[in-house]
Scaffold this active site. Structure first.
Site, PDB file in Angstrom:
ATOM      1  N   CYS A 143      37.355  45.102  33.409  1.00 48.22           N
ATOM      2  CA  CYS A 143      37.711  44.480  32.127  1.00 48.22           C
ATOM      3  C   CYS A 143      36.627  43.490  31.686  1.00 48.22           C
ATOM      4  CB  CYS A 143      39.099  43.849  32.200  1.00 48.22           C
ATOM      5  SG  CYS A 143      39.789  43.576  30.558  1.00 48.22           S
ATOM      6  N   HIS A 254      42.456  48.359  34.138  1.00 48.00           N
ATOM      7  CA  HIS A 254      42.793  47.538  35.312  1.00 48.00           C
ATOM      8  C   HIS A 254      43.386  48.341  36.472  1.00 48.00           C
ATOM      9  CE1 HIS A 254      42.172  43.424  33.830  1.00 48.00           C
ATOM     10  NE2 HIS A 254      42.429  43.931  32.649  1.00 48.00           N
ATOM     11  N   GLU A 256      43.669  47.470  39.487  1.00 49.27           N
ATOM     12  CA  GLU A 256      44.385  46.613  40.445  1.00 49.27           C
ATOM     13  C   GLU A 256      45.805  46.269  40.011  1.00 49.27           C
ATOM     14  OE1 GLU A 256      42.289  45.578  38.271  1.00 49.27           O
ATOM     15  OE2 GLU A 256      43.266  43.864  37.345  1.00 49.27           O
TER      16      GLU A 256
END
Ligand SMILES: *[C@@H]1O[C@H](CO)[C@@H](O)[C@H](O)[C@H]1NC(C)=O
Ligand SMILES: *[C@@H]1O[C@H](CO)[C@@H](O)[C@H](O)[C@H]1NC(C)=O
Ligand SMILES: *[C@@H]1O[C@H](CO)[C@@H](O)[C@H](O)[C@H]1NC(C)=O
Ligand SMILES: *[C@@H]1O[C@H](CO)[C@@H](O)[C@H](O)[C@H]1NC(C)=O
Length: 330
Positions: A143, A254, A256
């Protein structure tokens, strides 16, 4: 691993002085070759850049790391060293030679003036040199980290405002994705899922359009686009890249969050496939970091640098991260 290698080398030298042992020597050499074709560091350590605290975080400390990035790295079999924003250049250099890879996390720091951006640039330059010198040192940007990589590589901020907050999307893979280093070992069914199911969370208001990427020689000569996405206004933006000649990777989305962030307003996917995406992406990056042998100069230095010296705090009530680590206190 290293100690075992030395033993093998010795055994290769000793029997070779006797002619009857040539066969043994040859077979040991083959063993040696196999070993050296895939030497992996089984104790990799990833540096994660702390970033300048802004908004609600400023009263908590000067810099922070969202805990989801730490969990992401740890889940794939690596340890984490946080990289403070308050070190000297010599201290950053020393850290570079102590860690096996670098993660530039997402967040809200300024891409050109923050300490985060300065540290990203310093490590990026060292990583290019190290890779040119034959050391495989990977960098991953997520990001904000992705955007930072594109600013560093092009020397310009080429972003455009897009409607891309709080939405999980499928990836539009380019033809380069299938043979990319990042995706080539992903299971076929997971690649299919990534292409049709909304498994990649977008949480950004700025994007690099495919147009600006393609018009910029520095970017198009350095990276391959592996996936793109389209916003509601029809702006096609770059969502996944890998560098052509360096182990440098970026995702505007993202990986994660699927496993480690739970804020309902973000629209994060938590399906079995979404969780698999988190695992495979983390494993890929940690595997890249297993290809170099940087290490701390002593065990004590390593122990004192690890994230285990910090305690995450609950922030799910004030922002979209469940927990953050304060790295530099006020
Ligand atoms: C790369 O090699 C050059 C020449 O030996 C050396 O000056 C430089 O410090 C090395 N850089 C890294 C990051 O290893
Ligand atoms: C390209 O980048 C510039 C900033 O340098 C920005 O003003 C412009 O909107 C971008 N255009 C597109 C199509 O992304
Ligand atoms: C994928 O690309 C197509 C064609 O450019 C576009 O219509 C579609 O919205 C894109 N899908 C996503 C999820 O961005
Ligand atoms: C932003 O995109 C979402 C999803 O495509 C859409 O529902 C919304 O109306 C868009 N907002 C604007 C301001 O275009």
């Amino acid at each position: 691993m290293r100690a075992e290698w030395e033993v093998v080398t010795l055994r290769m030298v000793i029997p070779c002085s006797h002619s009857y042992a040539v066969v043994l020597c040859v077979s040991l050499s083959l063993f040696w070759e196999q070993l050296s074709s895939s030497p992996l560091n089984q104790r990799p350590i990833i540096g994660i850049l702390a970033q300048d605290a802004s908004y609600g975080f400023a009263k908590l400390g000067k810099s922070y790391i969202a805990a989801s990035y730490v969990k992401y790295i740890e889940s794939a079999g690596a340890r984490v060293v946080p990289i403070s924003i308050g070190l000297t250049e010599d201290q950053y250099k020393k850290l570079f030679y102590s860690i096996n890879g670098l993660l530039l996390p997402g967040g809200g720091a300024n891409l050109e003036t923050s300490q985060y951006s300065k540290n990203a640039l310093l490590f990026y330059k060292l990583a290019l040199q190290a890779n040119d010198n034959g050391t495989h040192f990977p960098i991953w940007g997520t990001c904000l980290g992705f955007e930072e990589l594109t600013v560093i590589t092009s020397g310009k901020k080429l972003l455009i405002h897009t409607n891309t907050s709080k939405m999980s999307l499928p990836l539009n893979f380019t033809k380069d994705a299938k043979d990319s280093r990042m995706f080539k070992d992903f299971p076929e069914d997971l690649m299919k899922a990534l292409a049709v199911e909304p498994l990649s969370l977008n949480s950004h208001r700025w994007s690099l359009s495919v147009k600006n990427f393609t018009n910029n020689a520095e970017l198009r000569n350095f990276y391959k686009i592996l996936s793109t996405n389209m916003d509601s206004q029809g702006i096609e933006f770059v969502s996944t890249i890998e560098a052509l000649n360096y182990p440098i990777y970026g995702v505007q989305w993202h990986p994660e969050k699927n496993s480690f962030e739970w804020n309902r307003k973000q629209n994060i996917a938590h399906t079995p496939n979404a969780v698999k995406v988190t695992s495979y992406m983390a494993e890929f990056f940690v595997n890249e970091a297993q290809k170099n042998w940087h290490q701390f100069s002593s065990k004590t230095e390593e122990t004192n640098a690890l994230i285990y010296n910090y305690v995450p705090i609950y922030t799910g009530n004030i922002c979209s991260f469940e927990q953050i680590y304060i790295i530099d206190g006020n």
